[in-house]
Design a protein around this motif. Sequence first.
Motif, PDB file in Angstrom:
ATOM      1  N   ALA A  38       0.864  -1.088   0.015  1.00  0.00           N
ATOM      2  CA  ALA A  38       0.042   0.074  -0.086  1.00  0.00           C
ATOM      3  C   ALA A  38       0.995   1.280   0.128  1.00  0.00           C
ATOM      4  O   ALA A  38       0.546   2.262  -0.544  1.00  0.00           O
ATOM      5  CB  ALA A  38      -1.087   0.099   1.367  1.00  0.00           C
ATOM      6  N   PHE A  39       2.049   1.143   0.906  1.00  0.00           N
ATOM      7  CA  PHE A  39       2.878   2.210   0.771  1.00  0.00           C
ATOM      8  C   PHE A  39       3.413   2.472  -0.656  1.00  0.00           C
ATOM      9  O   PHE A  39       3.492   3.550  -1.232  1.00  0.00           O
ATOM     10  CB  PHE A  39       4.304   1.901   1.447  1.00  0.00           C
ATOM     11  CG  PHE A  39       3.614   2.006   3.014  1.00  0.00           C
ATOM     12  CD1 PHE A  39       2.571   2.292   3.520  1.00  0.00           C
ATOM     13  CD2 PHE A  39       4.940   1.283   3.822  1.00  0.00           C
ATOM     14  CE1 PHE A  39       2.317   2.138   4.944  1.00  0.00           C
ATOM     15  CE2 PHE A  39       4.467   0.998   5.137  1.00  0.00           C
ATOM     16  CZ  PHE A  39       3.494   1.494   5.829  1.00  0.00           C
ATOM     17  N   ALA A  40       3.899   1.580  -1.516  1.00  0.00           N
ATOM     18  CA  ALA A  40       4.335   1.744  -2.914  1.00  0.00           C
ATOM     19  C   ALA A  40       3.173   2.293  -3.612  1.00  0.00           C
ATOM     20  O   ALA A  40       3.296   3.037  -4.729  1.00  0.00           O
ATOM     21  CB  ALA A  40       4.858   0.091  -3.302  1.00  0.00           C
ATOM     22  N   ALA A  41       1.817   1.515  -3.591  1.00  0.00           N
ATOM     23  CA  ALA A  41       0.761   1.908  -4.623  1.00  0.00           C
ATOM     24  C   ALA A  41       0.395   3.596  -4.228  1.00  0.00           C
ATOM     25  O   ALA A  41       0.016   4.184  -5.329  1.00  0.00           O
ATOM     26  CB  ALA A  41      -0.480   0.989  -4.129  1.00  0.00           C
ATOM     27  N   THR A  42       0.677   3.966  -3.073  1.00  0.00           N
ATOM     28  CA  THR A  42       0.459   5.269  -2.755  1.00  0.00           C
ATOM     29  C   THR A  42       1.443   6.333  -2.973  1.00  0.00           C
ATOM     30  O   THR A  42       1.402   7.616  -2.592  1.00  0.00           O
ATOM     31  CB  THR A  42      -0.355   5.684  -1.560  1.00  0.00           C
ATOM     32  OG1 THR A  42       0.359   5.110  -0.436  1.00  0.00           O
ATOM     33  CG2 THR A  42      -1.659   4.721  -1.443  1.00  0.00           C
ATOM     34  N   ALA A  43       2.510   5.943  -3.325  1.00  0.00           N
ATOM     35  CA  ALA A  43       3.773   6.861  -3.422  1.00  0.00           C
ATOM     36  C   ALA A  43       3.789   7.436  -4.713  1.00  0.00           C
ATOM     37  O   ALA A  43       4.704   7.353  -5.563  1.00  0.00           O
ATOM     38  CB  ALA A  43       5.056   6.126  -3.144  1.00  0.00           C
ATOM     39  N   ARG A 110      -1.703  -1.625  -8.221  1.00  0.00           N
ATOM     40  CA  ARG A 110      -0.745  -1.110  -8.639  1.00  0.00           C
ATOM     41  C   ARG A 110      -0.607   0.668  -8.552  1.00  0.00           C
ATOM     42  O   ARG A 110      -1.606   1.276  -8.583  1.00  0.00           O
ATOM     43  CB  ARG A 110      -0.512  -1.377  -9.999  1.00  0.00           C
ATOM     44  CG  ARG A 110      -0.275  -2.873 -10.448  1.00  0.00           C
ATOM     45  CD  ARG A 110      -0.399  -2.998 -12.043  1.00  0.00           C
ATOM     46  NE  ARG A 110      -1.451  -2.255 -12.648  1.00  0.00           N
ATOM     47  CZ  ARG A 110      -1.101  -1.745 -13.742  1.00  0.00           C
ATOM     48  NH1 ARG A 110       0.086  -1.333 -14.240  1.00  0.00           N
ATOM     49  NH2 ARG A 110      -2.286  -1.305 -14.365  1.00  0.00           N
ATOM     50  N   ARG A 111       0.610   1.250  -8.212  1.00  0.00           N
ATOM     51  CA  ARG A 111       0.731   2.597  -8.244  1.00  0.00           C
ATOM     52  C   ARG A 111       0.082   3.362  -9.471  1.00  0.00           C
ATOM     53  O   ARG A 111      -0.454   4.379  -9.506  1.00  0.00           O
ATOM     54  CB  ARG A 111       2.204   2.951  -8.300  1.00  0.00           C
ATOM     55  CG  ARG A 111       2.109   4.489  -7.888  1.00  0.00           C
ATOM     56  CD  ARG A 111       4.011   4.853  -7.869  1.00  0.00           C
ATOM     57  NE  ARG A 111       4.637   4.190  -6.928  1.00  0.00           N
ATOM     58  CZ  ARG A 111       6.053   4.346  -6.997  1.00  0.00           C
ATOM     59  NH1 ARG A 111       6.431   5.117  -7.736  1.00  0.00           N
ATOM     60  NH2 ARG A 111       6.630   3.465  -6.041  1.00  0.00           N
ATOM     61  N   GLU A 112       0.232   2.798 -10.610  1.00  0.00           N
ATOM     62  CA  GLU A 112      -0.248   3.210 -11.842  1.00  0.00           C
ATOM     63  C   GLU A 112      -1.760   3.279 -11.932  1.00  0.00           C
ATOM     64  O   GLU A 112      -2.429   4.337 -12.233  1.00  0.00           O
ATOM     65  CB  GLU A 112       0.216   2.536 -13.040  1.00  0.00           C
ATOM     66  CG  GLU A 112       1.538   2.422 -13.532  1.00  0.00           C
ATOM     67  CD  GLU A 112       2.349   1.517 -12.567  1.00  0.00           C
ATOM     68  OE1 GLU A 112       3.601   1.608 -12.619  1.00  0.00           O
ATOM     69  OE2 GLU A 112       1.761   0.733 -11.658  1.00  0.00           O
ATOM     70  N   LEU A 117      -6.609   6.731 -11.358  1.00  0.00           N
ATOM     71  CA  LEU A 117      -7.942   7.038 -10.406  1.00  0.00           C
ATOM     72  C   LEU A 117      -7.677   8.629  -9.999  1.00  0.00           C
ATOM     73  O   LEU A 117      -8.803   9.033 -10.368  1.00  0.00           O
ATOM     74  CB  LEU A 117      -7.946   6.158  -9.230  1.00  0.00           C
ATOM     75  CG  LEU A 117      -9.236   6.441  -8.433  1.00  0.00           C
ATOM     76  CD1 LEU A 117     -10.503   6.123  -9.272  1.00  0.00           C
ATOM     77  CD2 LEU A 117      -9.374   5.610  -7.131  1.00  0.00           C
ATOM     78  N   VAL A 118      -6.630   8.961  -9.688  1.00  0.00           N
ATOM     79  CA  VAL A 118      -6.566  10.372  -9.330  1.00  0.00           C
ATOM     80  C   VAL A 118      -6.953  11.390 -10.599  1.00  0.00           C
ATOM     81  O   VAL A 118      -7.507  12.289 -10.507  1.00  0.00           O
ATOM     82  CB  VAL A 118      -5.269  10.742  -8.506  1.00  0.00           C
ATOM     83  CG1 VAL A 118      -5.189  12.373  -8.223  1.00  0.00           C
ATOM     84  CG2 VAL A 118      -5.186   9.997  -7.426  1.00  0.00           C
ATOM     85  N   ASP A 119      -5.995  10.934 -11.761  1.00  0.00           N
ATOM     86  CA  ASP A 119      -6.300  11.823 -13.063  1.00  0.00           C
ATOM     87  C   ASP A 119      -7.897  11.682 -13.387  1.00  0.00           C
ATOM     88  O   ASP A 119      -8.414  12.740 -13.855  1.00  0.00           O
ATOM     89  CB  ASP A 119      -5.457  11.094 -13.966  1.00  0.00           C
ATOM     90  CG  ASP A 119      -4.101  11.246 -13.793  1.00  0.00           C
ATOM     91  OD1 ASP A 119      -3.709  12.353 -12.982  1.00  0.00           O
ATOM     92  OD2 ASP A 119      -3.312  10.566 -14.161  1.00  0.00           O
ATOM     93  N   PHE A 120      -8.441  10.628 -13.279  1.00  0.00           N
ATOM     94  CA  PHE A 120      -9.777  10.364 -13.510  1.00  0.00           C
ATOM     95  C   PHE A 120     -10.552  11.095 -12.574  1.00  0.00           C
ATOM     96  O   PHE A 120     -11.823  11.858 -13.145  1.00  0.00           O
ATOM     97  CB  PHE A 120     -10.220   9.055 -13.272  1.00  0.00           C
ATOM     98  CG  PHE A 120     -11.725   8.605 -13.962  1.00  0.00           C
ATOM     99  CD1 PHE A 120     -12.084   8.745 -14.843  1.00  0.00           C
ATOM    100  CD2 PHE A 120     -12.466   7.968 -12.752  1.00  0.00           C
ATOM    101  CE1 PHE A 120     -13.706   8.491 -15.314  1.00  0.00           C
ATOM    102  CE2 PHE A 120     -13.797   7.664 -13.164  1.00  0.00           C
ATOM    103  CZ  PHE A 120     -14.473   7.995 -14.633  1.00  0.00           C
TER     104      PHE A 120
END
Length: 200
Positions: A38-43, A110-112, A117-120
């Motif tokens: 989760a740390f990696a996905a939200t970095a 995945r971080r991507e 999702l943020v861009d969307f």
Amino acid sequence: MKKSLTVGCVIMASGLSRRFGANKLLADFCGQPMLCRAFAATAAPSISARIVVTRSEEVQALCRAQGVPVLLHSLPGRNDTVRLGLSVLLKQLPELSGCMFLPGDQPLLRRESVGRLVDFYREHPEHIAALGHDGVRGNPCLFPARLFPELLALQGDHGGNQVIRRHEEDLLLWEVPAPELTDVDTPQVLAQLRRDMAEE
């Protein structure tokens, strides 16, 4: 203008892992505690601030060792985690325009996908945005600032699902492969994910 919208993330790490039988967030996954995924996905650069909210001193120690902000609490409900995390982010970033709530037990996320999702969301800043597969909502979910008062006033123990149910017409999904949405509730699920990763 849309690209300047500030988004924060609450990593939900307060569960009791009753079905798992131990703190699943500390279980090994690919050589590290599962929560580290989760740390990696939200970095992601699109996330301006994040906070892990937990009742576990072991999780708190892991967060500190990894340099991830963490809030330790002793309150009982899922809504407490939502309220505490959002409150911390709003103190840090009063201009916060969106907040993502991400469970700590989705190790294939995945971080991507988080970044997309943020861009969307930034293209639809008045809506609730969530990851999904085949039209079925999964997690994480990202809420606009107009719904923060409802999140901060949640009752019971159903978390942000209560708010989503009240605003289903505002929910938009970003499609991802189904495995990314898998949450680890039991040792059997974790074992299967480990096998799947080993076969790739």
